[in-house]
Design a protein around this motif. Sequence first.
Motif, mmCIF file in Angstrom:
data_model
loop_
_atom_site.group_PDB
_atom_site.id
_atom_site.type_symbol
_atom_site.label_atom_id
_atom_site.label_comp_id
_atom_site.label_asym_id
_atom_site.label_seq_id
_atom_site.Cartn_x
_atom_site.Cartn_y
_atom_site.Cartn_z
ATOM 1 N N GLU A 61 0.771 -1.232 0.143
ATOM 2 C CA GLU A 61 -0.076 -0.154 -0.020
ATOM 3 C C GLU A 61 0.735 1.479 -0.025
ATOM 4 O OE1 GLU A 61 -3.101 0.933 -0.562
ATOM 5 O OE2 GLU A 61 -3.769 -1.134 -0.714
ATOM 6 N N GLU A 62 1.915 1.288 0.547
ATOM 7 C CA GLU A 62 2.610 2.434 0.736
ATOM 8 C C GLU A 62 3.284 2.918 -0.754
ATOM 9 O OE1 GLU A 62 6.845 2.076 2.533
ATOM 10 O OE2 GLU A 62 6.063 0.113 3.074
ATOM 11 N N HIS A 63 3.348 1.946 -1.524
ATOM 12 C CA HIS A 63 3.666 2.058 -2.882
ATOM 13 C C HIS A 63 2.419 2.449 -4.064
ATOM 14 C CE1 HIS A 63 6.888 -0.808 -1.509
ATOM 15 N NE2 HIS A 63 7.640 0.228 -1.331
ATOM 16 N N ARG A 64 1.434 2.631 -3.465
ATOM 17 C CA ARG A 64 0.061 2.561 -4.128
ATOM 18 C C ARG A 64 0.252 4.146 -4.869
ATOM 19 N NH1 ARG A 64 -4.755 1.086 -5.169
ATOM 20 N NH2 ARG A 64 -4.987 -0.511 -3.611
ATOM 21 N N PHE B 106 -1.276 3.972 -19.263
ATOM 22 C CA PHE B 106 -2.001 2.622 -19.034
ATOM 23 C C PHE B 106 -3.464 3.082 -18.685
ATOM 24 C CE2 PHE B 106 2.123 0.793 -18.314
ATOM 25 C CZ PHE B 106 1.992 -0.386 -19.089
ATOM 26 N N LYS B 107 -4.392 2.179 -19.070
ATOM 27 C CA LYS B 107 -5.823 2.349 -18.860
ATOM 28 C C LYS B 107 -5.963 1.101 -18.088
ATOM 29 C CE LYS B 107 -6.816 4.170 -23.643
ATOM 30 N NZ LYS B 107 -7.608 4.009 -24.692
ATOM 31 N N TRP B 108 -6.920 1.622 -16.922
ATOM 32 C CA TRP B 108 -7.001 0.367 -16.099
ATOM 33 C C TRP B 108 -8.357 0.660 -15.036
ATOM 34 C CZ3 TRP B 108 -3.933 4.092 -14.348
ATOM 35 C CH2 TRP B 108 -3.808 4.540 -13.123
ATOM 36 N N HIS B 109 -8.881 -0.139 -14.408
ATOM 37 C CA HIS B 109 -10.013 0.002 -13.683
ATOM 38 C C HIS B 109 -9.669 0.191 -12.245
ATOM 39 C CE1 HIS B 109 -11.781 -1.513 -17.488
ATOM 40 N NE2 HIS B 109 -12.642 -0.668 -17.216
ATOM 41 N N SER B 110 -8.912 -0.766 -11.929
ATOM 42 C CA SER B 110 -8.540 -0.809 -10.325
ATOM 43 C C SER B 110 -7.160 -1.621 -10.308
ATOM 44 C CB SER B 110 -9.739 -1.830 -9.531
ATOM 45 O OG SER B 110 -9.643 -3.149 -10.012
ATOM 46 N N MET B 111 -6.730 -1.637 -8.791
ATOM 47 C CA MET B 111 -5.623 -1.951 -8.671
ATOM 48 C C MET B 111 -5.457 -2.766 -6.997
ATOM 49 S SD MET B 111 -1.547 -0.294 -8.700
ATOM 50 C CE MET B 111 -2.326 1.096 -8.318
ATOM 51 N N LEU B 112 -5.010 -3.902 -7.151
ATOM 52 C CA LEU B 112 -5.001 -4.754 -5.755
ATOM 53 C C LEU B 112 -3.514 -4.909 -5.389
ATOM 54 C CD1 LEU B 112 -7.284 -7.849 -6.839
ATOM 55 C CD2 LEU B 112 -7.856 -5.657 -5.379
ATOM 56 N N MET B 113 -3.292 -4.373 -4.108
ATOM 57 C CA MET B 113 -1.835 -4.385 -3.659
ATOM 58 C C MET B 113 -1.539 -5.425 -2.844
ATOM 59 S SD MET B 113 -1.264 -1.457 -5.143
ATOM 60 C CE MET B 113 0.604 -0.669 -4.463
ATOM 61 N N GLY B 114 -0.299 -5.968 -2.577
ATOM 62 C CA GLY B 114 -0.106 -6.902 -1.429
ATOM 63 C C GLY B 114 -0.111 -8.404 -2.037
ATOM 64 N N LYS B 115 -0.072 -8.474 -3.113
ATOM 65 C CA LYS B 115 -0.162 -10.051 -3.714
ATOM 66 C C LYS B 115 0.840 -10.769 -3.013
ATOM 67 C CE LYS B 115 1.951 -11.055 -7.605
ATOM 68 N NZ LYS B 115 2.028 -11.101 -9.094
ATOM 69 N N PRO B 116 0.681 -11.862 -2.536
ATOM 70 C CA PRO B 116 1.698 -12.740 -2.180
ATOM 71 C C PRO B 116 3.054 -12.826 -2.741
ATOM 72 C CG PRO B 116 -0.109 -13.728 -1.703
ATOM 73 C CD PRO B 116 -0.539 -12.528 -2.654
#
Length: 143
Positions: free
Chosen positions: A81-84, A96-106
């Motif tokens: 999250e600190e890199h969001r 880049f075109k995108w809808h959402s981003m999930l952080m912290g993938k293992p």
Amino acid sequence: MEPSDKSLETTFNEKGELISPVLPQGVKNFLIDIDGTICDDIPNEEPERMGTCLPYPDALRIVNKWYDEGHIITFFTSRTEEHREITEYWLRKHDFKWHSMLMGKPRGGNYHWIDNHIVKATRFKGKFTDLVVKNRDVEVFND
């Protein structure tokens, strides 16, 4: 940048019970890694490099093509999250075109995703192209 709920279809099972919403026919829900997939691999321990690396040109072209075709683009990254903020800045900077981003993938790879929806996986091997259909063996639950 979230997809609207209007893009989801209400779905019922054979008993008429409401089940999880699904995307319209032909729309894919792409979950795309960042480091080592759309740009060089930048470890979390070197965040100063996150804002200056360059995207892979084919990745930028294909991801934006998928977005323009109406597919859902979600970046799923091991960045924390600190890199969001720097990550979102970098994605916007490179268009880049995108809808959402999930952080912290293992971290560590060798993922095995279990879900109540169909999951397809494509391993990135250094070249972003349109996807093609190939039959492969997969692990499934024993019925």
